[in-house]
Design a protein around this motif. Sequence first.
Motif, PDB file in Angstrom:
ATOM      1  N   ALA A 426      29.726 -19.475   0.991  1.00 11.65           N
ATOM      2  CA  ALA A 426      28.381 -19.378   0.440  1.00 11.65           C
ATOM      3  C   ALA A 426      27.461 -20.546   0.804  1.00 11.65           C
ATOM      4  N   PRO A 427      27.882 -21.800   0.630  1.00 11.08           N
ATOM      5  CA  PRO A 427      26.954 -22.892   0.940  1.00 11.08           C
ATOM      6  C   PRO A 427      26.471 -22.891   2.392  1.00 11.08           C
ATOM      7  N   GLY A 428      27.417 -22.660   3.334  1.00  8.48           N
ATOM      8  CA  GLY A 428      27.026 -22.652   4.737  1.00  8.48           C
ATOM      9  C   GLY A 428      26.094 -21.492   5.067  1.00  8.48           C
ATOM     10  N   LEU A 429      26.397 -20.312   4.539  1.00  6.12           N
ATOM     11  CA  LEU A 429      25.547 -19.153   4.792  1.00  6.12           C
ATOM     12  C   LEU A 429      24.166 -19.322   4.158  1.00  6.12           C
ATOM     13  N   LEU A 430      24.122 -19.976   3.034  1.00  7.95           N
ATOM     14  CA  LEU A 430      22.834 -20.227   2.393  1.00  7.95           C
ATOM     15  C   LEU A 430      21.947 -21.095   3.289  1.00  7.95           C
ATOM     16  N   GLU A 431      22.556 -22.133   3.849  1.00  8.20           N
ATOM     17  CA  GLU A 431      21.787 -23.011   4.735  1.00  8.20           C
ATOM     18  C   GLU A 431      21.305 -22.259   5.980  1.00  8.20           C
ATOM     19  N   ILE A 432      22.208 -21.447   6.552  1.00  3.39           N
ATOM     20  CA  ILE A 432      21.832 -20.661   7.727  1.00  3.39           C
ATOM     21  C   ILE A 432      20.708 -19.696   7.375  1.00  3.39           C
ATOM     22  N   SER A 433      20.815 -19.067   6.206  1.00  3.03           N
ATOM     23  CA  SER A 433      19.788 -18.108   5.777  1.00  3.03           C
ATOM     24  C   SER A 433      18.429 -18.765   5.680  1.00  3.03           C
ATOM     25  N   LYS A 434      18.399 -19.958   5.130  1.00  2.86           N
ATOM     26  CA  LYS A 434      17.118 -20.650   4.977  1.00  2.86           C
ATOM     27  C   LYS A 434      16.561 -21.054   6.338  1.00  2.86           C
ATOM     28  N   GLU A 435      17.454 -21.512   7.213  1.00  2.00           N
ATOM     29  CA  GLU A 435      17.010 -21.925   8.539  1.00  2.00           C
ATOM     30  C   GLU A 435      16.466 -20.747   9.347  1.00  2.00           C
ATOM     31  N   LYS A 436      17.135 -19.578   9.230  1.00  2.00           N
ATOM     32  CA  LYS A 436      16.770 -18.416  10.031  1.00  2.00           C
ATOM     33  C   LYS A 436      15.807 -17.480   9.312  1.00  2.00           C
ATOM     34  N   ASN A 437      15.414 -17.863   8.097  1.00  2.00           N
ATOM     35  CA  ASN A 437      14.440 -17.068   7.342  1.00  2.00           C
ATOM     36  C   ASN A 437      15.009 -15.705   6.923  1.00  2.00           C
ATOM     37  N   TYR A 438      16.203 -15.747   6.371  1.00  2.00           N
ATOM     38  CA  TYR A 438      16.859 -14.560   5.836  1.00  2.00           C
ATOM     39  C   TYR A 438      16.938 -14.682   4.307  1.00  2.00           C
ATOM     40  N   ASN A 439      17.029 -13.527   3.634  1.00  2.00           N
ATOM     41  CA  ASN A 439      17.484 -13.525   2.245  1.00  2.00           C
ATOM     42  C   ASN A 439      18.991 -13.732   2.231  1.00  2.00           C
ATOM     43  N   PHE A 440      19.483 -14.245   1.126  1.00  2.00           N
ATOM     44  CA  PHE A 440      20.926 -14.396   0.981  1.00  2.00           C
ATOM     45  C   PHE A 440      21.335 -13.956  -0.420  1.00  2.00           C
ATOM     46  N   ILE A 441      22.257 -12.996  -0.505  1.00  2.00           N
ATOM     47  CA  ILE A 441      22.770 -12.507  -1.784  1.00  2.00           C
ATOM     48  C   ILE A 441      24.281 -12.607  -1.762  1.00  2.00           C
ATOM     49  N   SER A 442      24.847 -13.217  -2.804  1.00  2.00           N
ATOM     50  CA  SER A 442      26.299 -13.337  -2.882  1.00  2.00           C
ATOM     51  C   SER A 442      26.812 -12.509  -4.043  1.00  2.00           C
ATOM     52  N   LEU A 443      27.783 -11.648  -3.757  1.00  2.00           N
ATOM     53  CA  LEU A 443      28.367 -10.766  -4.768  1.00  2.00           C
ATOM     54  C   LEU A 443      29.858 -11.028  -4.922  1.00  2.00           C
ATOM     55  N   TYR A 444      30.269 -12.270  -4.721  1.00  2.00           N
ATOM     56  CA  TYR A 444      31.692 -12.542  -4.899  1.00  2.00           C
ATOM     57  C   TYR A 444      31.985 -12.758  -6.384  1.00  2.00           C
ATOM     58  N   LEU A 445      33.159 -12.309  -6.774  1.00  2.00           N
ATOM     59  CA  LEU A 445      33.598 -12.434  -8.163  1.00  2.00           C
ATOM     60  C   LEU A 445      35.056 -12.882  -8.149  1.00  2.00           C
ATOM     61  N   PRO A 446      35.389 -14.021  -8.772  1.00  2.09           N
ATOM     62  CA  PRO A 446      36.757 -14.541  -8.716  1.00  2.09           C
ATOM     63  C   PRO A 446      37.795 -13.505  -9.134  1.00  2.09           C
ATOM     64  N   GLY A 447      38.811 -13.347  -8.307  1.00  3.01           N
ATOM     65  CA  GLY A 447      39.898 -12.425  -8.613  1.00  3.01           C
ATOM     66  C   GLY A 447      39.568 -10.967  -8.439  1.00  3.01           C
ATOM     67  N   CYS A 448      38.414 -10.659  -7.812  1.00  2.00           N
ATOM     68  CA  CYS A 448      37.994  -9.257  -7.728  1.00  2.00           C
ATOM     69  C   CYS A 448      37.579  -8.916  -6.300  1.00  2.00           C
ATOM     70  N   PRO A 449      38.524  -8.517  -5.449  1.00  3.18           N
ATOM     71  CA  PRO A 449      38.175  -8.113  -4.080  1.00  3.18           C
ATOM     72  C   PRO A 449      37.354  -6.834  -4.107  1.00  3.18           C
ATOM     73  N   PHE A 450      36.749  -6.508  -2.958  1.00  4.50           N
ATOM     74  CA  PHE A 450      35.804  -5.388  -2.899  1.00  4.50           C
ATOM     75  C   PHE A 450      36.507  -4.144  -2.400  1.00  4.50           C
ATOM     76  N   TYR A 451      36.897  -3.255  -3.330  1.00  3.44           N
ATOM     77  CA  TYR A 451      37.449  -1.955  -2.992  1.00  3.44           C
ATOM     78  C   TYR A 451      36.493  -0.893  -3.509  1.00  3.44           C
ATOM     79  N   VAL A 452      35.911  -0.119  -2.620  1.00  2.00           N
ATOM     80  CA  VAL A 452      34.933   0.894  -3.029  1.00  2.00           C
ATOM     81  C   VAL A 452      35.628   2.241  -3.154  1.00  2.00           C
ATOM     82  N   GLY A 453      35.505   2.866  -4.309  1.00  2.00           N
ATOM     83  CA  GLY A 453      36.035   4.200  -4.499  1.00  2.00           C
ATOM     84  C   GLY A 453      37.528   4.264  -4.711  1.00  2.00           C
TER      85      GLY A 453
END
Length: 549
Positions: A426-453
């Motif tokens: 997250a910290p590195g991507l945030l810096e890159i986002s600001k430098e490259k003029n992107y939005n940055f959204i983080s949806l990480y949740l401790p202990g909860c990997p992303f399984y859809v459906g």
Amino acid sequence: MKINYRPEIDGLRAIAVSAVIFYHAQLDIFDQKVFEGGFVGVDIFFVISGYLITSLILKELITTGKFSFRYFYERRARRILPALIVVILASLPAAWLFLVPGNFIEFTKSILYSLGFSSNFYFHYSGLQYGTEDGLLKPLLHTWSLSVEEQYYILFPIILLFIFKFFRKYLLGILLFGFLISLLMAEWGSRNYPAATFYFLHTRMWELIAGSLLAYFEIFKKKRTKNSFLNLIFPSVGIILIIHSIFFYNDKIFHPSLYTLSPVIGVSLIIWYSKKEELITKILSSRIFVGIGLISYSMYLWHYPIFAFARIKSDLPSQYDKFEWIVLTIFLSILSYFFIEKFFRNKKRNFNYTKLSILFLYFILIISLNLIIIKKGLPNRFDQLIQNLEKDRLKINNFEHYKFFKNTQLERTIILVGDSILSTLAPGLLEISKEKNYNFISLYLPGCPFYVGLNKVNNDLNEKNIVSKCNESIQNRRLEIIKNHKNSIVIIGGRFQLFVEDTTFNNKEGGIENGIEKKLNSIWIENIKDKIENDKKKIFNKTMNNTIK
């Protein structure tokens, strides 16, 4: 009221604390985890505590016909509180240096609950699973067991005195009934409510009562067994049961449950059948075992904050680093034993001075810790970037968009989704986002990997209490956020191997697909593979062609 000193019990304490410390250090030998069942060291402590406390109370009741609560709680305070407060005070500077504001607030709350002997409730209702990566970074997580013991010390003398006075002839039956009910609740609860079963007194009480039953038989029979054959055999059986539990149990077993009977019976056999001339008793009574046993309380207190702060400071500690942690623990424990424990346990010291010192430090700590919470973890300790990250990190409890950086004027977005492993990006991507003029959204949740459906996977995670909010609803909300940001780069990752196979990941394991094939029922493996492929296509087809220029 004194009870006879038994050096072999200090030897058992040495085994217990060593098992716990090596378990928390996560030592490897030839790339193989050892001491994976070291958590049973706490169960050993519980049996010993039940035995000693019940012996003390019953001997006083039988000898004098009464029981001094004042003297009893004075002894508990002298033994437990000074060393605990010193460790807390020593941990605060490290927390100031290494913990970002959100974690500093969590640490502060854990201190307050520890001082109130209720940290087991705090850690349970925080959704923190013992033994996980997140748990290893919580400096006072180990105080849950102190809270359980103190709750027992508060309740048990009152209950035992009442039964002794009014239902004395039923005392054995009541103890046996309490043992059985608590054990059955632990067996059922470990399968249905594992976190509450692990942390709470009602499912740990049977271990303490096991020690109480030993004390009852010893006092009312006026002696332990004198059968020379049993005295020769059963201590060895007991030590085998304990060692087997330490080396062959692991986090996958239900605990506490019927499995926990093994180390509990092992300790009980040694306590009941040990004799001076018997080999196991001689070993446990040796100078090295007794020495470690004497400093075992200090070792237990010191080791976890040392390990936790070291891990926070260094993400990938070596085996040599862990050895250094253990040496530092022993060194501080020796100092703590001689200059804190022995000093305050000295009966020649007027307890009023000790009591006033404890109350004063309690008052100072409570005021200071509440100020830290009010000041939101004192974010001015860190630069502005970290402060901004922490302000948004606190939104995780409500699972908002959890965005570090969002500007509606910008068209493109980077979305980070997964478990706590992804938080390192997250910290590195945030810096890159600001430098490259992107939005940055983080949806990480401790202990909860992303399984859809994958309802079964998400439900399994929730049932294991890996995190109380890891369920299909959360995953769908994550997916909805991703869908609402069409022109985005989505980064999905996490420690998948841990969640589908209960093992850590390395290059030999084959990754998520191999783990799924090993772990999940064959009936729906193909559906999962298809779902993963479909999700990849839906999520990445339009986004992965986008790159950060």
